[in-house]
Design a protein around this motif. Structure first.
Motif, PDB file in Angstrom:
ATOM      1  N   ARG A  63     -19.903 -41.843  25.543  1.00 56.89           N
ATOM      2  CA  ARG A  63     -19.591 -40.673  25.139  1.00 56.89           C
ATOM      3  C   ARG A  63     -18.047 -40.351  25.484  1.00 56.89           C
ATOM      4  O   ARG A  63     -17.284 -40.173  24.728  1.00 56.89           O
ATOM      5  CB  ARG A  63     -20.339 -39.702  25.853  1.00 56.89           C
ATOM      6  CG  ARG A  63     -21.826 -39.564  25.377  1.00 56.89           C
ATOM      7  CD  ARG A  63     -22.381 -38.187  25.702  1.00 56.89           C
ATOM      8  NE  ARG A  63     -22.442 -38.013  27.184  1.00 56.89           N
ATOM      9  CZ  ARG A  63     -23.576 -38.179  27.893  1.00 56.89           C
ATOM     10  NH1 ARG A  63     -24.869 -38.554  27.302  1.00 56.89           N
ATOM     11  NH2 ARG A  63     -23.742 -38.008  29.320  1.00 56.89           N
ATOM     12  N   LEU A 118     -18.449 -28.529  21.390  1.00 60.78           N
ATOM     13  CA  LEU A 118     -18.304 -29.693  22.273  1.00 60.78           C
ATOM     14  C   LEU A 118     -18.913 -29.358  23.663  1.00 60.78           C
ATOM     15  O   LEU A 118     -19.724 -30.359  24.130  1.00 60.78           O
ATOM     16  CB  LEU A 118     -16.793 -30.118  22.667  1.00 60.78           C
ATOM     17  CG  LEU A 118     -16.638 -31.149  23.327  1.00 60.78           C
ATOM     18  CD1 LEU A 118     -17.162 -32.399  22.579  1.00 60.78           C
ATOM     19  CD2 LEU A 118     -15.144 -31.630  23.482  1.00 60.78           C
ATOM     20  N   SER A 156     -22.800 -29.713  23.264  1.00 61.03           N
ATOM     21  CA  SER A 156     -22.982 -31.032  22.819  1.00 61.03           C
ATOM     22  C   SER A 156     -23.572 -31.919  23.906  1.00 61.03           C
ATOM     23  O   SER A 156     -23.421 -31.370  24.965  1.00 61.03           O
ATOM     24  CB  SER A 156     -21.851 -31.932  22.060  1.00 61.03           C
ATOM     25  OG  SER A 156     -21.076 -32.166  23.025  1.00 61.03           O
ATOM     26  N   PRO A 157     -24.132 -33.161  23.772  1.00 58.67           N
ATOM     27  CA  PRO A 157     -24.720 -33.803  24.891  1.00 58.67           C
ATOM     28  C   PRO A 157     -23.375 -34.341  25.851  1.00 58.67           C
ATOM     29  O   PRO A 157     -23.958 -34.530  26.947  1.00 58.67           O
ATOM     30  CB  PRO A 157     -25.285 -35.167  24.301  1.00 58.67           C
ATOM     31  CG  PRO A 157     -25.524 -34.799  22.866  1.00 58.67           C
ATOM     32  CD  PRO A 157     -24.459 -33.685  22.498  1.00 58.67           C
ATOM     33  N   ALA A 158     -22.298 -34.349  25.351  1.00 59.66           N
ATOM     34  CA  ALA A 158     -21.230 -34.494  26.390  1.00 59.66           C
ATOM     35  C   ALA A 158     -21.191 -33.459  27.577  1.00 59.66           C
ATOM     36  O   ALA A 158     -21.089 -32.396  27.265  1.00 59.66           O
ATOM     37  CB  ALA A 158     -20.062 -34.611  25.783  1.00 59.66           C
TER      38      ALA A 158
END
Lengths: 306, 235
Positions: free
Chosen positions: B7, B82, B85-87
């Protein structure tokens, strides 16, 4: 897993009800203010895609796909994604140079790649050309195939009908399931059965079917018949007399030459002068339906008032 | 916090492309280089002017680009998604900071090469430069948090530039106004002092400067982390 919204009270009235959505694709017909609050709530338990969410203008379409798939740590093939999103021809185009429809389509890569079980999408068809709407349907099907559940929020039924399994309406009176059937489906069914319990209306190209209890009142304006459901007037192909005959068993009453009213929704009889009355309905906005003098006695009898 | 190399890499690559294709930001790199070039043409400089392009790099490149990368996400309405998101936040900050770090190292290297500057104590100078970079990254993050567009960020970076890049110049008047001596504690002034001390070979003073720089870096990172948490919960 269900997706739960918690109630919000505003001015001593329940503004947003509590509800748990079952898995699958659910559409909610909702106004923008409520949608904003619901989305804020759901950010904790789902990926929420908003209309105003942007994109990186300097990346190409291909780079955008590869960025979001890497972020989600998946190894989907980019060419497959390009096909699903109908963007194969624009693979090397920078996002800022795309047409608005294409850009809005591309934006759905975010819910597509989201890792949560539930995905909330605001206005899925926001600013999408008519002929490109199938791409959005395709993308939403793709999300479902990944095993994710979707909640679609929109202010218009037409944007929910093509994709949602179930549609709910959220307003002052809480949240209710709406019943719709596609025209194609309608034709296959026994016509006799339809006549008994559904009210057919035309809305754009679609034929919608309402349950009689959903209807507030029916009015005839210059020969055209309008069925009023939750503040929206839908035109009906039937005449008032036909409707009267069909709806009488459901507690509807022809109170005026050009009005049929749903007696279940009568809140109050408002008197203007000694012998002139209007019916006030228990619906969102204050709605008044006129009543002819000749019908008044009979109506009072029906309602059991003196 | 969970950190994923994949990522971080994705964010690094994305930010790199967004950076070099956005000429409003990427041409900024030329400024300190041009300054270094002009200075090198003049020849024979004192430490004060030798460090000017270097200290300018920190404000105009490190802090500015860092703040732009964050302000840009807000400008394009991509920050919210963002963060959803998975980040993780660590992924995002490490991805962005490592890009800016790399750019800083390249620009500093080029500046020093053009100026033909050879530090008397390479180890001490490089650790001092790394500590400064970390401090300016934190400054950039703070500016980025409080600005919404690249335009605002370029204005927001001005105080950092004036105080930290031009601060050491004030020391020239320190003879007349002793109060100005406080400016010698700025990280930019400490860099110059460090070079002076290592040329003179006084190790204890060199260590002292490094400690001051480390304190600046730690304080900067802690403050930016607190502000970041606060801002994120506000929005």
């Amino acid at each position: 897993m269900t997706l739960t919204i918690t109630p919000v009270i505003e001015k001593d009235k329940q503004w947003i009800p509590s509800y748990s959505f079952q898995e699958g694709v659910t559409g909610v017909l909702i106004d923008m203010r409520r949608a904003a609050v619901v989305m804020k709530q759901l950010e904790k338990s789902a990926y929420v895609h908003q209309v105003r969410d942007g994109h990186y203008p300097h990346l190409t379409v291909q780079e955008t796909f590869s960025y979001y798939t890497k972020l989600a740590e998946t190894d989907w093939s980019i060419s497959e994604l390009l096909k699903t999103f109908d963007l194969s021809a624009e693979a090397r185009t920078k996002v800022k140079k795309l047409t608005e429809t294409k850009r809005n389509t591309l934006n759905l890569i975010k819910p597509f790649c989201a890792k949560s079980e539930w995905v909330v999408i605001e206005e899925p068809f926001h600013r999408i050309e008519q002929e490109d709407r199938f791409v959005i349907e395709q993308i939403i099907k793709g999300v479902v195939r990944q095993g994710k559940s979707i909640l679609l929020l929109s202010t218009s039924v037409e944007d929910l009908l093509p994709v949602a399994d179930m549609i709910y309406r959220m307003d002052e009176r809480g949240i209710h399931k709406m019943e719709f059937k596609d025209e194609a489906v309608t034709q296959q069914e026994e016509p006799a059965q339809l006549k008994v319990n559904k009210i057919q209306v035309k809305h754009q190209e679609k034929t919608l079917l309402f349950n009689p209890p959903e209807v507030d009142y029916i009015e005839s304006i210059e020969g055209a018949v309008y069925i009023n459901v939750a503040g929206v007037a839908y035109s009906s192909p039937m005449t008032l007399t036909e409707l009267e005959a069909r709806l009488q068993p459901y507690g509807f009453y022809r109170c005026h030459r050009s009005y049929i009213v749903n007696l279940q929704k009568v809140r109050e009889l408002v008197s203007w002068t000694k012998n002139s009355y209007s019916i006030k309905l228990d619906v969102e906005k204050t709605t008044m339906v006129p009543i002819s003098r000749a019908k008044l006695t009979q109506l009072k009898e029906l309602l059991g008032i003196s | 916090m969970n950190v994923s190399i994949k990522r971080i890499q994705a964010i690094f690559v994305k930010d790199y492309k967004e950076f070099y294709r956005n000429y409003a930001i990427s041409t900024m790199v030329l400024m300190p280089l041009a300054l270094a070039f002009i200075y090198s043409m003049m020849g024979d400089m004192d430490l004060q002017s030798l460090f000017m392009p270097i200290n300018l790099t920190f404000a105009m490149i490190t802090a500015f680009i860092q703040s732009c990368l964050i302000a840009e996400e807000k400008e394009h309405n991509t920050l919210r998604s963002l963060l959803l998101s998975p980040a993780s936040i660590a992924d995002i900050l490490i991805g962005k900071s490592s890009l800016v770090f790399l750019i800083t190292v390249i620009v500093l290297g080029l500046c020093m090469w053009m100026l033909d500057f050879r530090p008397s104590n390479l180890m001490a100078m490089s650790s001092a430069l790394v500590l400064s970079t970390v401090f300016y990254l934190a400054m950039g993050l703070i500016v980025g948090l409080y600005t919404k567009t690249v335009m605002e960020a370029s204005v927001g970076i001005l105080p950092v530039m004036i105080v930290f890049s031009f601060g050491p110049l004030v020391l020239l008047f320190a003879d007349r106004y002793p109060i100005l001596e406080v400016f010698q504690w700025l990280p930019s002034a400490q860099l110059i002092l460090l070079e002076q001390h290592s040329a003179a070979g006084t190790t204890s003073d060199v260590i002292m400067s490094l400690v001051v720089l480390a304190v600046w870096a730690v304080v900067g990172v802690v403050i930016s982390a607190i502000l970041f948490k606060k801002r994120m919960s506000d929005e």
